[in-house]
Scaffold this motif. Structure first.
Motif, PDB file in Angstrom:
ATOM      1  N   PRO A   1     -11.169  89.142   7.420  1.00 39.14           N
ATOM      2  CA  PRO A   1     -11.596  90.518   7.698  1.00 39.14           C
ATOM      3  C   PRO A   1     -12.763  90.961   6.825  1.00 39.14           C
ATOM      4  O   PRO A   1     -13.569  91.794   7.243  1.00 39.14           O
ATOM      5  CB  PRO A   1     -10.334  91.350   7.428  1.00 39.14           C
ATOM      6  N   MET A   2     -12.894  90.399   5.612  1.00 41.56           N
ATOM      7  CA  MET A   2     -14.062  90.702   4.784  1.00 41.56           C
ATOM      8  C   MET A   2     -15.332  90.200   5.457  1.00 41.56           C
ATOM      9  O   MET A   2     -16.332  90.927   5.570  1.00 41.56           O
ATOM     10  CB  MET A   2     -13.932  90.042   3.404  1.00 41.56           C
TER      11      MET A   2
ATOM     12  N   ARG B   1     -16.251  92.334   8.425  1.00 39.18           N
ATOM     13  CA  ARG B   1     -16.845  93.620   8.040  1.00 39.18           C
ATOM     14  C   ARG B   1     -18.282  93.428   7.550  1.00 39.18           C
ATOM     15  O   ARG B   1     -19.153  94.260   7.840  1.00 39.18           O
ATOM     16  CB  ARG B   1     -16.010  94.270   6.925  1.00 39.18           C
TER      17      ARG B   1
ATOM     18  N   ILE C   1      -8.750  96.103   4.231  1.00 42.38           N
ATOM     19  CA  ILE C   1     -10.088  95.518   4.373  1.00 42.38           C
ATOM     20  C   ILE C   1     -10.661  95.866   5.735  1.00 42.38           C
ATOM     21  O   ILE C   1     -11.817  96.294   5.862  1.00 42.38           O
ATOM     22  CB  ILE C   1     -10.029  93.988   4.188  1.00 42.38           C
ATOM     23  N   ALA C   2      -9.846  95.690   6.783  1.00 35.38           N
ATOM     24  CA  ALA C   2     -10.308  95.976   8.141  1.00 35.38           C
ATOM     25  C   ALA C   2     -10.721  97.432   8.303  1.00 35.38           C
ATOM     26  O   ALA C   2     -11.633  97.745   9.079  1.00 35.38           O
ATOM     27  CB  ALA C   2      -9.210  95.625   9.150  1.00 35.38           C
TER      28      ALA C   2
ATOM     29  N   GLY D   1     -11.951  99.181   5.817  1.00 30.72           N
ATOM     30  CA  GLY D   1     -13.020  99.471   4.868  1.00 30.72           C
ATOM     31  C   GLY D   1     -12.586 100.294   3.680  1.00 30.72           C
ATOM     32  O   GLY D   1     -13.398 100.993   3.074  1.00 30.72           O
TER      33      GLY D   1
ATOM     34  N   SER E   1     -19.173  97.118   2.241  1.00 37.01           N
ATOM     35  CA  SER E   1     -18.892  96.886   3.660  1.00 37.01           C
ATOM     36  C   SER E   1     -17.398  96.959   3.945  1.00 37.01           C
ATOM     37  O   SER E   1     -16.977  97.298   5.046  1.00 37.01           O
ATOM     38  CB  SER E   1     -19.421  95.512   4.100  1.00 37.01           C
ATOM     39  N   TYR E   2     -16.588  96.625   2.930  1.00 40.70           N
ATOM     40  CA  TYR E   2     -15.136  96.673   3.108  1.00 40.70           C
ATOM     41  C   TYR E   2     -14.426  97.366   1.945  1.00 40.70           C
ATOM     42  O   TYR E   2     -13.236  97.665   2.035  1.00 40.70           O
ATOM     43  CB  TYR E   2     -14.547  95.272   3.291  1.00 40.70           C
TER      44      TYR E   2
END
Length: 272
Positions: free
Chosen positions: A14-15, A18, A126-127, A129, A151-152
């Protein structure tokens, strides 16, 4: 930014997603055809090896599981040799400050800065942010990678020089784990007083004892359920904490009792 990404697993994928969604050019290490296909389906650019992932990168992000894997990738696997002079290595893995310092010592000879940046939160954070990033490193190095981390990460906290990210994260983990241990004891005592765990977990979030540890347990319905679902990560983090405490010195104090209770809760029962 042009970024390399090593460790696209439960936290890393997910990082990477993002980062790509934020407009960064991200090349993610993929060691198998299956991994390449999965990354491509998500719109990510796979790289066959460390050298390809790192070539021309402004920064390389490492998000593997253990200290040993960080050393294997960065010191033994040749990642630093493949990174351009002037780039930054970001290590998200929760581990010991010594590892970050050893990697930085090697990196400095190649003109590469290192930022240790463990995170607090899970893949869902993370998803969304909103994962917390504890960044340790030189001011200029942290500033250079901040656009990527944001970004995350929210907040992205610069907590001091190299190694400070790991120290703060381990203290965070110590308190969280000790709170879980205390909660396990509260549930045990409640049972002795005739209060069912489900009733207790339904009531405590509305009182002054509420916490993120309690929220995690409530989401799983029981201390045992939460411990089972997070056993691998909690056991690893508590083990790292104890090793670092022995290495750096310092008295765990009241935290030690909570950690011991949690360790008992993390021990698989014969019923599992």
């Amino acid at each position: 930014m042009r970024l390399g990404f090593i460790g696209a697993g439960r936290m890393g994928r997910p990082m990477a997603r993002r980062l790509a969604e934020a407009g960064h050019d991200v090349r993610v290490l993929a060691r198998s055809p299956e991994a390449r296909s999965a990354l491509e389906e998500e719109g990510l650019s796979p790289a066959d090896g460390l050298a390809e992932a790192a070539a021309g990168a402004d920064a390389v992000v490492v998000c593997v599981f253990t200290d040993e894997q960080v050393r294997e990738v960065c010191l033994d696997g040749g990642l630093l040799d493949a990174m351009p002079s002037g780039s930054v290595l970001v290590v998200h893995t929760t581990g010991g400050p010594r590892t970050a310092e050893d990697v930085a010592a090697r990196a400095a000879s190649r003109g590469i800065d290192v930022v240790d940046a463990p995170v607090s939160g899970g893949p869902h954070d993370i998803a969304a942010g909103r994962v917390t990033v504890f960044a340790g490193g030189a001011d200029e190095a942290v500033a250079r990678v901040r656009p990527a981390l944001e970004s995350y990460g929210d907040p992205v906290l610069h907590v001091g020089p190299l190694g400070s990210g790991q120290r703060v994260k381990l203290l965070n983990n110590a308190l969280f784990a000790a709170q879980l241990g205390l909660l396990a004891d509260a549930v045990r005592l409640g049972g002795q007083w005739g209060v069912e765990e489900s009733v207790l977990l339904g009531a405590l979030p509305h009182g002054s004892s509420t916490s993120r540890a309690l929220s995690g347990v409530v989401s799983r319905g029981s201390v045992a359920g939460f411990a089972s679902s997070t056993r691998d990560f909690l056991s690893k983090d508590v083990d790292v904490l104890r090793k670092v405490a022995a290495d750096l010195g310092g008295d765990l104090g009241a935290l030690d009792a909570g950690l011991a209770t949690l360790a008992a809760a993390l021990t698989p029962s014969s019923k599992e």
